[in-house]
Structures are given as structure tokens and as C-alpha cells.
Write an enzyme that holds these catalytic residues in place. Structure first.
Site, PDB file in Angstrom:
ATOM      1  N   HIS A 185       4.323  -0.162  -2.601  1.00  0.00           N
ATOM      2  CA  HIS A 185       4.087   1.029  -1.784  1.00  0.00           C
ATOM      3  C   HIS A 185       4.959   2.210  -2.215  1.00  0.00           C
ATOM      4  O   HIS A 185       4.560   3.355  -2.036  1.00  0.00           O
ATOM      5  CB  HIS A 185       4.262   0.705  -0.301  1.00  0.00           C
TER       6      HIS A 185
ATOM      7  N   TYR B 111       1.331   8.379   8.264  1.00  0.00           N
ATOM      8  CA  TYR B 111       1.054   6.955   8.072  1.00  0.00           C
ATOM      9  C   TYR B 111       2.367   6.234   7.793  1.00  0.00           C
ATOM     10  O   TYR B 111       3.054   6.525   6.819  1.00  0.00           O
ATOM     11  CB  TYR B 111       0.087   6.794   6.897  1.00  0.00           C
TER      12      TYR B 111
ATOM     13  N   TRP C 289      -7.143  -1.218  -4.752  1.00  0.00           N
ATOM     14  CA  TRP C 289      -5.850  -1.417  -4.085  1.00  0.00           C
ATOM     15  C   TRP C 289      -5.840  -2.747  -3.332  1.00  0.00           C
ATOM     16  O   TRP C 289      -4.865  -3.490  -3.392  1.00  0.00           O
ATOM     17  CB  TRP C 289      -5.555  -0.252  -3.138  1.00  0.00           C
ATOM     18  N   TRP C 290      -6.916  -3.034  -2.612  1.00  0.00           N
ATOM     19  CA  TRP C 290      -6.997  -4.300  -1.879  1.00  0.00           C
ATOM     20  C   TRP C 290      -6.858  -5.485  -2.842  1.00  0.00           C
ATOM     21  O   TRP C 290      -6.147  -6.437  -2.545  1.00  0.00           O
ATOM     22  CB  TRP C 290      -8.298  -4.403  -1.115  1.00  0.00           C
TER      23      TRP C 290
ATOM     24  N   TYR D 268       6.085  -5.975  -1.786  1.00  0.00           N
ATOM     25  CA  TYR D 268       5.291  -5.090  -0.931  1.00  0.00           C
ATOM     26  C   TYR D 268       5.911  -3.690  -0.915  1.00  0.00           C
ATOM     27  O   TYR D 268       5.216  -2.692  -1.099  1.00  0.00           O
ATOM     28  CB  TYR D 268       5.204  -5.670   0.489  1.00  0.00           C
TER      29      TYR D 268
END
Length: 105
Positions: free
Chosen positions: A23, A42, A77-78, A19
Site C-alpha cells: 500500500h 480513504y 490489484w486484487w 500489506y
């Protein structure tokens, strides 16, 4: 008008490093879309005891990053992230909005 938005998502066990890696290599076109859509400041935090991801962002419109699902880059991306997160049938991350109960500026 700027608004703070927070939500939680769920990381699959053992996927923390992947993860973070994904990112750290976020696609430039996705980053640009977020900024163009008014998403700023963010941040995503990981609770290692529960594998819950806590996300916080500032948005300039009423919608945040989780509302961009009609964009092809967001759908891509999902799909890319679906193997390491708990997702809905469309591969969007299961995302639970959190109510703000205190803020100190």
C-alpha cells in the site's frame, strides 16, 4: 452528495508488513481511478489481535472502492493482493460492510 462508507477485510497471519509495503507503493493508476470515481479520505486500519482490516472512505457517488471490480486495474490489484488477504473466488477481498451507528463532526 458525499457519503461515508466503512467495511472490514481479513489479512492473512504474518502478512502485515507486506500489506503495508504494497500500500505504500500503491500504483498511481489505481490511486487515480479511486479519486476519479469519487473515493476520498480513504484510510485502512489494522487490528493486530484479529488481523481484521477496518477501512473507511468518503464517496461522492453511491459506490465505493469495493464496487470498482469491473476495472482492469482493480482486478489486477486484487490478483496482486490475493496471496496476503482472504478473498472471494474472483480474488476480490472478502469485504463486509459496516453499519454506521454514530458520527460526530
Amino acid at each position: 452528495m458525499k457519503k461515508r462508507v466503512s467495511f472490514k477485510m481479513f489479512l492473512k497471519p504474518g502478512c502485515e508488513k507486506e500489506y503495508e509495503k504494497r500500500h505504500s507503493e500503491i500504483w498511481p493508476e489505481l490511486k487515480a481511478l479511486l479519486k476519479e470515481s469519487g473515493v476520498s479520505d480513504y484510510t485502512i486500519y489494522w487490528d493486530k489481535d484479529t488481523n481484521i482490516l477496518f477501512a473507511h472512505q468518503t464517496v461522492s457517488e453511491s459506490a465505493g472502492s469495493q464496487d470498482l471490480g469491473t476495472s482492469e486495474i482493480v482486478k489486477k490489484w486484487w490478483n496482486y493482493m490475493a496471496d496476503i488477504m482472504e478473498t472471494n473466488p474472483d480474488n476480490s477481498p472478502i469485504s463486509i460492510p459496516l453499519k454506521e451507528v454514530f458520527h460526530l463532526e
